[in-house]
Design an enzyme around this catalytic site. Structure first.
Site: not given
Length: 230
Positions: A115, A165, A197
């Site tokens: 991330c 995402d 994601h």
């Protein structure tokens, strides 16, 4: 398995979570946190990397601050308040600490980030090309004019990204890969179909964890790291 350690990061003292393999030594890998902070999920990732033979160090980039997996607003605030230069200094200090350990083998280190940490993986590779020889970013990547100087990266990169995402769209992944390949960089960025994601994260905060894919990717990227770092 792991423990909290302290190390110098420029003019300040930083800390992180260190996990050492049962054999007592192995190649070093920096693990860069998601936007939640140095939470149990990132510690588990470091532990699993240690199980795969790596000395893994996850720096605490929020200096003790943490957002629960239900606190997305707080996580976003913590991320936005993290100055890139401080993150770079903390990660660079972690690299030096890792290389200074008797348990760390080899002259270079790898970096794995998730991330926000995926985005910062590129930053660390650009700021420490002298030490970072392999990089594995998940989900995140730099965009815009304020990103790191990608031309400075010498590390081989194997990246893994989501098809759906809103944080880091796949079109940007493909543009970044093409840009870096034009620079002559050894980079492969894969957009995995049918994923969202954080598909590698067992905490499943976004209801997107894909256990089957995660178990497929683990030996791929750890094998990649061993190939370069061993």
């Amino acid at each position: 398995m792991g423990s909290i350690v302290e190390f110098s990061a420029g003019d300040i003292e930083a800390r992180g979570y260190l996990a050492v393999p049962g054999a007592g030594s192995g190649p070093g890998v920096i693990v860069v946190q998601e936007w939640w902070g140095l939470d149990s999920g990132i510690k588990a990732m470091a532990d699993r990397l240690a199980d795969n033979g790596f000395v893994a160090l996850a720096p605490d980039l929020y200096h003790g601050e943490l957002a629960e997996h239900t606190e997305m607003d707080k996580a976003g605030e913590l991320m936005s308040q993290l100055p890139p230069e401080r993150a770079a200094a903390d990660m660079s200090g972690a690299v030096d600490h890792l290389l200074g350990l008797d348990s760390t083998t080899g002259a270079g280190v790898g970096v794995v980030g998730f991330c926000m940490g995926g985005m910062l993986t590129f930053l660390l590779a650009a700021t420490r090309p002298d030490a970072v020889t392999a990089a594995v970013p998940f989900y995140g990547y730099p965009s815009g004019e304020d990103g790191p100087d990608l031309s400075k990266i010498d590390a081989a990169i194997q990246g893994h990204f989501a098809e759906t995402d809103d944080f880091f769209p796949p079109d940007g992944v493909r543009d970044l890969e093409a840009k870096m390949q034009e620079m002559g960089k050894a980079v492969t960025l894969t957009v995995h179909q049918g994923t969202g994601h954080a598909f590698m994260s067992p905490h499943d905060a976004l209801d997107s964890y894909d256990e089957q894919l995660a178990e497929t990717i683990w030996p791929q990227f750890t094998g990649f790291l061993h190939e370069i770092l061993d």
